[in-house]
Design a protein around this motif. Structure first.
Motif, short mmCIF file in Angstrom:
data_model
loop_
_atom_site.label_atom_id
_atom_site.label_comp_id
_atom_site.label_asym_id
_atom_site.label_seq_id
_atom_site.Cartn_x
_atom_site.Cartn_y
_atom_site.Cartn_z
N ASP A 1 46.30 44.38 46.67
CA ASP A 1 46.68 45.20 47.82
C ASP A 1 47.60 46.30 47.30
O ASP A 1 48.10 46.23 46.17
N PRO A 2 47.85 47.36 48.08
CA PRO A 2 48.65 48.51 47.61
C PRO A 2 50.04 48.16 47.11
O PRO A 2 50.58 48.87 46.26
N SER A 3 50.62 47.08 47.62
CA SER A 3 51.98 46.72 47.18
C SER A 3 51.99 46.00 45.84
O SER A 3 53.05 45.82 45.23
N SER A 4 50.81 45.58 45.36
CA SER A 4 50.74 44.82 44.11
C SER A 4 50.84 45.71 42.87
O SER A 4 51.29 45.28 41.80
N GLY A 5 50.38 46.96 43.01
CA GLY A 5 50.37 47.88 41.88
C GLY A 5 49.63 49.14 42.26
O GLY A 5 48.95 49.18 43.31
N THR A 6 49.72 50.17 41.46
CA THR A 6 49.06 51.44 41.79
C THR A 6 47.84 51.70 40.92
O THR A 6 46.92 52.39 41.34
N ARG A 7 47.82 51.18 39.70
CA ARG A 7 46.73 51.49 38.78
C ARG A 7 45.78 50.31 38.60
O ARG A 7 46.17 49.15 38.73
N ALA A 8 44.53 50.64 38.29
CA ALA A 8 43.55 49.65 37.87
C ALA A 8 43.43 49.71 36.36
O ALA A 8 43.66 50.77 35.75
N PHE A 9 43.07 48.60 35.76
CA PHE A 9 42.93 48.53 34.31
C PHE A 9 41.56 47.95 33.96
O PHE A 9 40.99 47.16 34.73
N CYS A 10 41.04 48.34 32.80
CA CYS A 10 39.72 47.85 32.40
C CYS A 10 39.59 47.90 30.89
O CYS A 10 40.38 48.54 30.20
#
Length: 323
Positions: free
Chosen positions: A288-297
């Motif tokens: 959810d938005p409060s968990s973090g701002t970026r995605a990683f791969c």
């Protein structure tokens, strides 16, 4: 006298040449390389203990099928333009380099302890992107115990150890970089509590660590189960409930990561093409938005990328490598 002297000289030269022409005995390291990378049918089985070979025959399995798995992976690496080299001496055992992506993966020899008819070879795994390590804080060790049997080296035991160092300088630097990037992104509301921002940064650092752990687990899994190659089932890499490790519970990652959700991030595996699979993709996106701002791969190159929109799809298609 001269004739006798010449006869002795030529006789000595002939002896030296005939002796040097004889091949040196195969070392345990050479046998290990031959076992996994030779394309000659039966070579894998040749370096298994007699008892193991007998059990495989009774079970209807065969060494060549395992060998075919490794051959397929190495062939695909060549097709994709990656350069694979093996070394019979020196600190590096295997090097895989992609000159286009500027990535390199190395398997190095930590120790090679020969004691009589037994040799323990301990290997470690390292990934690089533009010369920077991509496996910071993660330590994977394979120990192959080779023993002499019927005049050749046989693989008697394989030990796997996976660890994460929370004090590794490279790991701490990666965590610090992740936290600074989150603070500088400005995507969180100015009115949000500072504790929420700190938690988000911590979650992102944990997500990067999770992606690194999955990269390491995939390499370990493919080496342990060459007929499967890489896996796109997270639970295959987990399984801490007991019993012996197998292809459906390799016991390489913790239960939360194997369940697909950890510290506010959702993890997924995809793209396992081929049989055995020679490719894979990892994604980690905020729950959810409060968990973090970026995605990683990441993928089989071990390069970790990020996307500021927090979407796994964006990261996989156009993510930027972490600096």
């Amino acid at each position: 006298m001269t004739k006798k002297l010449l006869a002795l000289i030529f006789g000595g030269l002939f002896f030296l040449l005939s002796t040097s022409a004889q091949p040196l005995p195969q070392t345990a390291r050479q046998a290990l390389l031959e076992m996994f990378f030779s394309k000659t049918s039966g070579t894998f089985e040749k370096h298994l203990p007699q008892a193991t070979r007998a059990a495989l025959r009774k079970a209807g399995a065969s060494g060549p099928s395992m060998l075919d798995g490794f051959s397929a992976i190495t062939t695909q690496l060549s097709v994709r333009g990656q350069q694979l080299q093996t070394f019979e001496a020196g600190p590096i055992l295997i090097s895989i380099e992609d000159p286009v992506a500027h990535t390199k993966f190395e398997i190095t020899v930590e120790r090679d302890d020969l004691r009589g008819d037994e040799d323990e070879i301990e290997l470690s795994f390292h990934g690089y992107k533009d010369g920077e390590t991509q496996t910071a804080g993660t330590k994977v060790r394979f120990t192959f115990t080779m023993k002499q049997e019927a005049g050749s080296w046989r693989l008697n035991e394989v030990t796997v150890a996976v660890g994460v160092s929370l004090t590794d300088p490279a790991f701490l630097k990666a965590m610090e970089t992740g936290m600074k990037a989150t603070s500088a992104s400005g995507q969180m509301s100015a009115s949000a509590p500072s504790t929420l921002a700190a938690m988000s940064a911590t979650n992102e650092a944990s997500a990067v660590g999770g992606v690194r752990m999955l990269n390491t687990a995939e390499v370990t899994y493919a080496a342990a189960y060459p007929t499967r190659g890489f896996t796109c089932v997270l639970s295959d890499l987990g399984g801490m409930g007991g019993g012996a490790p197998n292809e459906h519970q390799a016991m390489l990652i913790d239960p939360r990561l194997a369940g697909g959700k950890k510290n506010g991030y959702v993890f997924a595996l995809s793209g396992c093409n081929g049989n055995p699979a020679y490719r894979y993709s990892i994604s980690a996106m905020p729950a959810d938005p409060s968990s973090g701002t970026r995605a990683f791969c990441s993928d089989e190159s071990a390069v970790i990328r990020s996307s500021p929109d927090g979407k796994a799809g964006s990261c996989l298609s156009a993510g930027k490598p972490l600096q």
